[in-house]
Each structure stands twice: as structure tokens, then as C-alpha cells.
Design a protein around this motif. Sequence first.
Motif, mmCIF file in Angstrom:
data_model
loop_
_atom_site.group_PDB
_atom_site.id
_atom_site.type_symbol
_atom_site.label_atom_id
_atom_site.label_comp_id
_atom_site.label_asym_id
_atom_site.label_seq_id
_atom_site.Cartn_x
_atom_site.Cartn_y
_atom_site.Cartn_z
ATOM 1 N N GLU A 64 5.626 12.083 -4.581
ATOM 2 C CA GLU A 64 3.794 12.923 -4.741
ATOM 3 C C GLU A 64 3.660 13.477 -3.605
ATOM 4 O O GLU A 64 2.595 14.494 -3.059
ATOM 5 N N ASN A 65 4.725 13.428 -2.664
ATOM 6 C CA ASN A 65 4.551 13.520 -0.792
ATOM 7 C C ASN A 65 3.287 13.366 -0.371
ATOM 8 O O ASN A 65 2.710 14.475 0.536
ATOM 9 N N MET A 66 2.820 12.188 -0.529
ATOM 10 C CA MET A 66 1.855 11.877 0.902
ATOM 11 C C MET A 66 2.378 11.191 1.769
ATOM 12 O O MET A 66 3.253 10.183 1.773
ATOM 13 N N ASP A 67 1.154 11.099 3.265
ATOM 14 C CA ASP A 67 1.322 11.299 4.394
ATOM 15 C C ASP A 67 0.815 10.092 4.092
ATOM 16 O O ASP A 67 -0.389 9.834 4.404
ATOM 17 N N MET A 68 1.504 8.201 4.062
ATOM 18 C CA MET A 68 0.868 7.730 3.458
ATOM 19 C C MET A 68 -0.087 7.142 5.559
ATOM 20 O O MET A 68 -1.311 6.035 5.955
ATOM 21 N N ASN A 69 0.292 7.722 6.503
ATOM 22 C CA ASN A 69 -0.278 8.385 8.479
ATOM 23 C C ASN A 69 -1.580 8.219 7.523
ATOM 24 O O ASN A 69 -2.585 8.308 8.220
ATOM 25 N N ASN A 70 -1.929 9.017 7.344
ATOM 26 C CA ASN A 70 -3.469 9.826 6.970
ATOM 27 C C ASN A 70 -4.328 9.192 5.950
ATOM 28 O O ASN A 70 -5.494 9.299 5.869
ATOM 29 N N ILE A 71 -3.905 7.782 5.104
ATOM 30 C CA ILE A 71 -4.524 7.082 4.705
ATOM 31 C C ILE A 71 -5.460 6.086 5.241
ATOM 32 O O ILE A 71 -4.582 4.922 5.650
ATOM 33 N N PRO A 72 -6.630 5.865 5.567
ATOM 34 C CA PRO A 72 -7.669 5.048 5.485
ATOM 35 C C PRO A 72 -6.848 2.904 5.582
ATOM 36 O O PRO A 72 -6.058 3.421 4.405
ATOM 37 N N ASN A 73 -6.667 2.356 6.681
ATOM 38 C CA ASN A 73 -6.788 0.733 6.437
ATOM 39 C C ASN A 73 -8.572 0.318 6.141
ATOM 40 O O ASN A 73 -9.077 0.734 6.585
ATOM 41 N N GLY A 74 -8.355 0.002 5.135
ATOM 42 C CA GLY A 74 -9.409 -1.201 4.713
ATOM 43 C C GLY A 74 -9.063 -2.498 5.273
ATOM 44 O O GLY A 74 -8.490 -2.845 5.001
ATOM 45 N N GLU A 75 -9.797 -3.412 4.109
ATOM 46 C CA GLU A 75 -10.591 -4.704 4.054
ATOM 47 C C GLU A 75 -9.489 -4.882 2.852
ATOM 48 O O GLU A 75 -9.997 -5.015 1.962
ATOM 49 N N PHE A 76 -8.512 -6.356 2.923
ATOM 50 C CA PHE A 76 -7.556 -5.756 2.159
ATOM 51 C C PHE A 76 -7.749 -7.309 1.415
ATOM 52 O O PHE A 76 -7.876 -8.139 2.335
ATOM 53 N N ASN A 77 -7.483 -7.109 0.100
ATOM 54 C CA ASN A 77 -7.780 -8.804 -0.488
ATOM 55 C C ASN A 77 -6.432 -9.079 -1.366
ATOM 56 O O ASN A 77 -6.848 -8.113 -2.602
ATOM 57 N N MET A 78 -5.814 -10.550 -1.540
ATOM 58 C CA MET A 78 -5.131 -10.932 -2.790
ATOM 59 C C MET A 78 -5.617 -11.024 -4.027
ATOM 60 O O MET A 78 -6.884 -12.253 -3.321
ATOM 61 N N LEU A 79 -5.667 -10.440 -4.659
ATOM 62 C CA LEU A 79 -6.303 -11.463 -6.091
ATOM 63 C C LEU A 79 -5.659 -12.199 -7.115
ATOM 64 O O LEU A 79 -4.707 -11.928 -7.289
ATOM 65 N N PHE A 80 -5.293 -13.772 -7.019
ATOM 66 C CA PHE A 80 -4.044 -14.816 -7.401
ATOM 67 C C PHE A 80 -3.861 -14.730 -8.119
ATOM 68 O O PHE A 80 -4.957 -14.651 -9.554
ATOM 69 N N GLY A 81 -2.868 -13.968 -9.237
ATOM 70 C CA GLY A 81 -2.601 -13.851 -10.193
ATOM 71 C C GLY A 81 -3.207 -12.479 -11.056
ATOM 72 O O GLY A 81 -3.256 -12.320 -12.455
ATOM 73 N N ARG A 82 -3.691 -11.861 -10.895
ATOM 74 C CA ARG A 82 -4.199 -10.002 -10.852
ATOM 75 C C ARG A 82 -3.628 -9.581 -10.211
ATOM 76 O O ARG A 82 -3.034 -8.443 -11.301
ATOM 77 N N GLY A 83 -3.533 -9.105 -8.574
ATOM 78 C CA GLY A 83 -3.829 -8.418 -8.383
ATOM 79 C C GLY A 83 -3.635 -7.855 -6.568
ATOM 80 O O GLY A 83 -4.051 -8.773 -6.534
ATOM 81 N N VAL A 84 -4.671 -6.924 -6.935
ATOM 82 C CA VAL A 84 -4.881 -6.107 -4.917
ATOM 83 C C VAL A 84 -6.167 -5.658 -4.848
ATOM 84 O O VAL A 84 -5.890 -4.393 -5.652
ATOM 85 N N LYS A 85 -7.346 -5.980 -4.064
ATOM 86 C CA LYS A 85 -8.208 -4.795 -4.589
ATOM 87 C C LYS A 85 -8.777 -4.625 -2.514
ATOM 88 O O LYS A 85 -8.467 -5.574 -1.646
ATOM 89 N N VAL A 86 -9.445 -3.505 -2.428
ATOM 90 C CA VAL A 86 -8.934 -2.822 -0.706
ATOM 91 C C VAL A 86 -10.740 -2.437 -0.710
ATOM 92 O O VAL A 86 -11.326 -1.769 -1.358
#
Length: 638
Positions: free
Chosen positions: A364-386
Amino acid sequence: MNRFITKNKIYILPMTLLLLNILAILFHFFIKISLPFPFEIIPLIIGGFVVIRSTLLATIKKRKVTAGLLVVLALIGTTYVGEYLSGSIVSFMMIFGEFLEDLTMKKTQNAVRSLIKLVPHKCRKKIGDKFELVSIREVRPGDIIQVIAGEKIPVDGIINNGQATINEAAITGESMPVDKSVHDKVFVGTLNENGVIEILTEKIGNETILGQIIKTVKNAQENKGNVQKTADRFAEFFLPTILFICFLTAILTKDIMRVMSILVIACPCALVLATPTAVIASVGNAAKKGVLIKGGVVIEEFAKVTTICFDKTGTITKGTPEVVDMFICDPSKKEQFLEALAIVEKNSGHPIGKSIVKYLVDKENMDMNNIPNGEFNMLFGRGVKVKLDEKIYEVSNRRALEELNFEDSDSEKIYEFLDHEEKLGRTALVVLSNKNILGCLSVADTVRPYIKDAINELKTLGIEDFVMLTGDNEYTASAICEEVGIEHFKSNLLPQEKLDYIKKLQSEGKHVAMIGDGINDAPALTLANVGIAMGMAGTDIASDASDITLMSDRIDFLCETLALSQRTYSIIKQNIWVFAVLVNIVGILLSGLGFLNPIAAAIIHNASSIFVVLNSSRMLGYKYKNDRTSSKLSIQSN
């Protein structure tokens, strides 16, 4: 002059004896010159001394009587009866046969040397804050090495900084260059075609891939196959048998010349050369193409294999997850869907998260440097949310839907997508923004290219059964097997259970090869009749436990290796039964009946030895290319 002699020393003795024997034949039959002694005594003394010395040293080293003593007896006998030309020819043929064997070995070693020459003598090593040009001998594990475009990589290591396109054909046999970046492995002797990289040195010298190739080739002859052991045992009782025949002939015929003829033709040169020449030539051939075969045992065992067991991850599949399918609820909001994915997975260290980021960057030719950082949380046995700017983004499995309990126009399509992907053994995920479902995607460990065609090709080479052994679940195993054309599989297996299954196959009389790449495969690789490690990117334990290592991850190289082993085994049997045993039996019979004199016996017998070496030498240039399949596997590595 000294350099010329050193470079060509293996040619000096045989070529000198060849010239002297030609002159001896001319003086004996055609040119009558008065000499104080027969000219053929000169090559007899030179050749006889070399043969007797080498035989005695071999006997002392092995601490037992060797069949080579027949040659010594033949030389003594022919000299005793005055057949100096016969003795001269016998010694020359012995030395010339060994010369041809040495020449075959030299060609094999030259194939390895051509790889060694790929290693640069100097490289740029980081000293302080600068890169300085130093000798490769000054590099140690842990050093940082810089390699620019057009240069060869001098060590085995991991890219610490930068990215480049690496041509690994010299090591793996893979003709297509590979794009590599930070954390990717690189190998000594490969070519940096584009880019600048800094490499953290892991292995140098004998510990590198090239060092392993050299070690494998050098040890090839020491690791004798059962056929070679049979030949050795045959040679052990060969000497007393021939001595008994000579005694019987002497008693019955009273003709010492017949006895000498039997001794001459019964020299076990061809038998001794039968297996090692073929094995060494084949190991060298395979090494040039990126396959390490650890000796004659392996070649014989692989030629007899009827069943191949595959590990799944890293063998049939690539061993790394990839985004394989996607469903976006509202196609007009694709950018919002991709942005949500990027925000959530940007800082994820999970392999699935990394695969999603790789997809976003590469596809998709995305530049990850332009993606802002959020508050990262792991959801055990389920996934990830920010959490970012009062919004909550989430990438999770179907458990997220259970919380939402949603019903809308897209719910049926979403559940249909999840059900379909999970039945295929894939990891299906939903993408949410503030609990609104944007779409779904699936991630899976994808099948290697060429695997299906390679399995079909292996069937044409005589493999009767294929089994996939995996610790993965039944759904995933079934889907993978259906995709690649494997009929049988065993899922949810622990390493010990893989071992037990191989034992079961062997108890049924099957000759089993096991292919794997991980630590958990090592026991099965060791137990199988032939253990095959998949790619040098696999674990060192798997490589050490295996009998064959495919340096490339191209599993279709296995087809050429099997064909090479089958051909080599056929050559070995030809050498032993046609050129060694049959020629000796017929020759002994004709000599005992008086049809062959010592000179004729020497020529016929030693010609068989030359044919053995020439027959084995064909394996140096052996190439496998099968045109029977529509896939046209490009297995052949030039």
C-alpha cells in the motif's frame, strides 16, 4: 619455476612414467638399441618404489594386510621372471589410476575454491566512529562491517543498518536477487548489487557457510556408505582367495607366467576406486549447486528413500505470516481502514503485527513514519488496541464481535469471511474504530513457491508416499496439504510424536526422509534414514542433525539432489560389479588358462580401473533437468 612445480605436481610423476613407458615399449618391440640393461627397468624402479612405499605406509597405518599387497606381489613376481615391461606397466597403471582419482578430487576442490575466491581479502570494519579498510583476518564476531553496492559480503552476519539487494546465487543456487534490510541474515561470498549495509558479524572463517561446504567435501570420503564398506570387506578376503588361486594354478600348470598374470589382473585397483571417486564427484557437484551432502552413506540411503515426511512451518510454508485476504465494509473508506491498521500495528512486536506493517509498506506504499503513535495496549487472547486523539482503534479476532453483539447489513458478510478464512487455517481479524467495524483481514503462513510442482516431480523419481508432520491444528494442516497435493498428514504433534511416527513408518519397511528446519525437527531428522535441513536460514541444530542441507529455501532443489543420489548409486554399482568384479573374474579365468600374459593382463585390468574413474567423473558434470512436467521446474543451477 617452483610455483609452476607446486601448481602442477600431481601431473609430474604420472606424465614422467607415461613417457618412460612409451619409450620402454618402443625400445622393447620396435627400436633395437644396445643398452647395458633393459630400458623398462627405469620406469619399473621409479613406479615400483612409489607403489611399494605407498602400500607399506597404508598397511602400517591400517594395521592390517591390505589388498594392495597384491600389486606388490605382482611387481615382485614379474621382476623375478624377467617381465620388466609388465611390472613397469602395472606400476604405471596403479599410479595413473590414483592420478585420475586425485584429478577428480582436485576438480571437486576447485569447485569449492571458486566459492572461496568470492571472499574479499579486505573489508571496511568500524573502528571508533569510522569505517577503515582492514584485512579480513582482522575481523572477529561482533565487529560491524560496511558493504557498499558492487562488493561481496565478507562474513556471515545480520544487517545492522541499511538495506540492499543481495545476489545469493553463489551460495544458495537461487538466481533471483533478494531484497534485505535490518535484522535479515547475509552470507559470506554473496554480492551486494544495490544499497549500502552495515553487518553485525556472527561467523567468520571455518564457521561460515563456505567453511561448512569445505568441511563437508573433505569429510565426504571418510563417511563411507554401505556399498563402500561392502567393497572394503570384499577386498579383505580378496587377497587370500587370489593367493589360493595362484597356488592352485602353480600346482596344476607348473607355469609361473600364468601365476604372474593372475596376480597382475587381480590387483584390486578398480574395486578400491569404485565408491570414493563417485561419492567425491557427486558431493562436489552438489556443493556447487548449494546442497551439502554428508558422504557416501547419505547418497546410498537417499537413493533408496520411498517416503518423505515434511515439517510444515518453514519447510512447506515460508515460516513467516503474510496478509493473504481482506474485506472492507465500505470500499470508499479504504484509506480509513488502512490508517486504522497502521495506527494499531505500527509498534507491535508480534509476528502478525509485523506482517501487517510489511503489507502496508510494501503493497500500500504507506510511510509508517507519518503514522502517529498512540497509547498501545495488548488484549490477551484477542488482539491489540491503541488510543489516539480520543479514538480507540482495535485489531482483534472474532471475540471483539461477541462484545459488540452487532447486527447490520455487513454482519453476514463479515461472519462469512471469518468462517471461510478460519476453515482454511488462517488467522482472521476484524478492524474497528470506536467500536465501528471497518472491515476484516486474514493472515497466514503462505506456501512456498514450487512446492506443489516439486512433490509431483518427486513422484516421478520414485517417491511413493508424502506425509506432513506438524504441531499445528487439523484445519490448518488439512488446508495446506490440499493446496500442495499431499494426501497424508499428522497434526498437533509434539517432537517426540514426530519421532514415534517415523519409527512406525520404518517398522513397516519404509525408507524415510525427513525435511525440517527447526530445533523441534532435530530428533526426527536424526532418526530418519535421511535427514534434510531446509535452508541455511534454519537453526544450526537442524543443520547439524541433518544428512543433507539445502542452502536455499527452494525445496525444488530436493528433486535434483534425489536424482543425483540415484544416479551416483547406479554408478557405484556399475563400478563394482562391471568394471571391478566381472573384469577380475574373466581376467583370472583367462590368465589361468594361459590366454593372457602379464603385459596383456596389466593392460586389461588397469584399463578397468581407468574406466571406473572416468565413469565416476561423469558425476562432476551431472545436470538434472526434467522436461516431463508442464511446470518446467527450473531446478538446474548452472
